[in-house]
Design an enzyme around this catalytic site. Structure first.
Site, PDB file in Angstrom:
ATOM      1  CD  GLN A 116     -12.999  -3.002  -0.613  1.00 33.65           C
ATOM      2  OE1 GLN A 116     -12.171  -2.829   0.246  1.00 33.65           O
ATOM      3  NE2 GLN A 116     -14.137  -3.651  -0.379  1.00 33.65           N
ATOM      4  CG  HIS A 155      -8.689  -0.660  -2.954  1.00 31.76           C
ATOM      5  ND1 HIS A 155      -7.889  -1.724  -2.599  1.00 31.76           N
ATOM      6  CD2 HIS A 155      -9.274  -0.245  -1.783  1.00 31.76           C
ATOM      7  CE1 HIS A 155      -7.977  -1.924  -1.298  1.00 31.76           C
ATOM      8  NE2 HIS A 155      -8.807  -1.037  -0.780  1.00 31.76           N
ATOM      9  NE  ARG A 208     -10.023  -6.025   0.543  1.00 36.04           N
ATOM     10  CZ  ARG A 208      -9.290  -4.980   0.946  1.00 36.04           C
ATOM     11  NH1 ARG A 208      -9.888  -3.933   1.475  1.00 36.04           N
ATOM     12  NH2 ARG A 208      -7.965  -4.968   0.779  1.00 36.04           N
ATOM     13  NE  ARG A 261      -3.983   0.376   1.894  1.00 37.41           N
ATOM     14  CZ  ARG A 261      -5.167   0.308   2.497  1.00 37.41           C
ATOM     15  NH1 ARG A 261      -5.380   0.960   3.622  1.00 37.41           N
ATOM     16  NH2 ARG A 261      -6.144  -0.422   1.994  1.00 37.41           N
ATOM     17  CG  ASP A 320     -14.268   4.782  -0.925  1.00 36.88           C
ATOM     18  OD1 ASP A 320     -14.262   4.660   0.314  1.00 36.88           O
ATOM     19  OD2 ASP A 320     -13.234   4.657  -1.617  1.00 36.88           O
TER      20      ASP A 320
HETATM   21  N1   CP Z   1     -11.340  -0.899   2.449  1.00 34.78           N
HETATM   22  C1   CP Z   1     -10.054  -0.874   2.864  1.00 34.78           C
HETATM   23  O1   CP Z   1      -9.097  -0.949   2.074  1.00 34.78           O
HETATM   24  O2   CP Z   1      -9.929  -0.838   4.228  1.00 34.78           O
HETATM   25  P1   CP Z   1      -8.562  -0.524   4.993  1.00 34.78           P
HETATM   26  O3   CP Z   1      -8.097   0.829   4.553  1.00 34.78           O
HETATM   27  O4   CP Z   1      -8.932  -0.581   6.453  1.00 34.78           O
HETATM   28  O5   CP Z   1      -7.561  -1.580   4.635  1.00 34.78           O
END
Ligand code: CP
Length: 305
Positions: A132, A129, A292, A102, A224
């Site tokens: 996700q 992402h 996830r 990340r 989101d």
């Molecule tokens: N949705 C998501 O990526 O959650 P986090 O940022 O908590 O990993």
């Protein structure tokens, strides 16, 4: 040959295969079946941003499949400062079997992916992402029984990593995709164009509009946060500009009666969605968060094949 997953398009021809494996793993492991297919394997996870779901779901998923996950923070590694992304990639490739990253700066993610000799998975960057969207498509398949021919509607910040992944991922599996947002927050043009090309080949549509009434006929309504990591300094402006796009019970009433509500979390209640909707009967947000883990387990298995 090793494959990186920086975008959902890196696995677009395997989305259904990965989702189906995720559903099988979920079913079998919940039925107490031992599936230790990742025994002896190690995932290195690098987080330069905060995370709840991504971190815990990858780590628990590795444990469930008999493998091991190592968590590293950005400050420990100092990619681009203490050491180049290239050198980190070359070294970690000798210890581990995948890297999940990340990154604050997507250039570091791309450099790491280019030089790693093991698969690199994007754990969220400024533009996409992919983990996700896999979990979300798995959730839609569970709830709706199919992916093809559904109407997917995103309402909120359109110029968001997840919106881009929805555009690419939902069009790839044969959905109509609509993004509803104020014009200045419409998705990046390249993503719109690419998703329109994909959708056209499947006789589906991608629509970008300011009109909240375009939620009519939605099978899935998603949103989101309006202020992701990258836009912290624009918070007040975004709350003002997007005010009329809060998903309320009245907005959900405009969609199909059996529409589901999705949000990748964390949620800012009263901004992009009300508590009434997020905790209401149409919401699938906690199943989505759980998935996830199953979807990523399936992805990691797939990347070793
Ligand atoms: N949705 C998501 O990526 O959650 P986090 O940022 O908590 O990993």
């Amino acid at each position: 040959m090793k494959k990186n997953v920086l975008s959902i398009l890196d696995v677009d021809d395997q989305i259904e295969e990965i989702i189906n494996l995720g559903i099988r793993l979920k079913y079998d492991i919940k039925a107490s079946k031992q599936i230790k297919v990742l025994e002896g394997k190690t995932l290195v996870m690098i987080f330069e941003r905060a995370s709840t779901r991504t971190r815990v779901s990858f780590e628990v998923g590795m444990t469930l499949l008999g493998g091991h996950a190592i968590f590293l923070t950005g400050s420990e590694l100092g990619i681009g400062k203490r050491e180049s992304a290239k050198d980190v990639a070359l070294v970690l490739s000798r210890y581990a079997d995948w890297i999940m990253y990340r990154a604050v700066d997507e250039k570091n993610l791309r450099e790491l992916a280019e030089h790693a000799t093991i698969p690199v998975v994007n754990g969220l960057d400024r533009f996409e992402h992919p983990c996700q969207i896999l979990a979300d498509l798995m959730t839609i398949k569970e709830k709706k029984g199919r992916l093809n021919d559904l109407n997917f509607v995103f309402i909120g910040d359109g110029d968001d990593n997840l919106t881009h992944s929805y555009l690419l991922g939902c069009s790839s599996v044969g959905m109509n995709v609509t993004v509803i947002s104020a014009k200045r927050y419409w998705p990046t043009a390249d993503y719109v164009q690419k998703s329109q090309e994909i959708a056209a080949k499947k006789n589906h549509m991608v629509t970008i509009t300011e009109d909240i009434n375009a939620v009519a006929h939605a099978d899935v309504v998603a949103t989101d946060t309006w202020v992701s990591f990258w836009y912290d300094d624009q918070r007040a402006q975004r709350l003002t500009d997007l005010k009329k796009y809060t998903i309320t019970a009245d907005v959900m009433k405009k969609a199909r009666p059996d529409a589901i509500f999705m949000h990748c979390m964390p949620i800012y209640y009263g901004e992009e969605v009300t508590k009434e909707v997020a905790y209401g009967p149409q919401s699938v947000i906690i199943d989505e968060a759980e998935n996830r883990m199953w979807a990523q387990m399936a992805l990691l298995v797939n990347l070793l094949q």
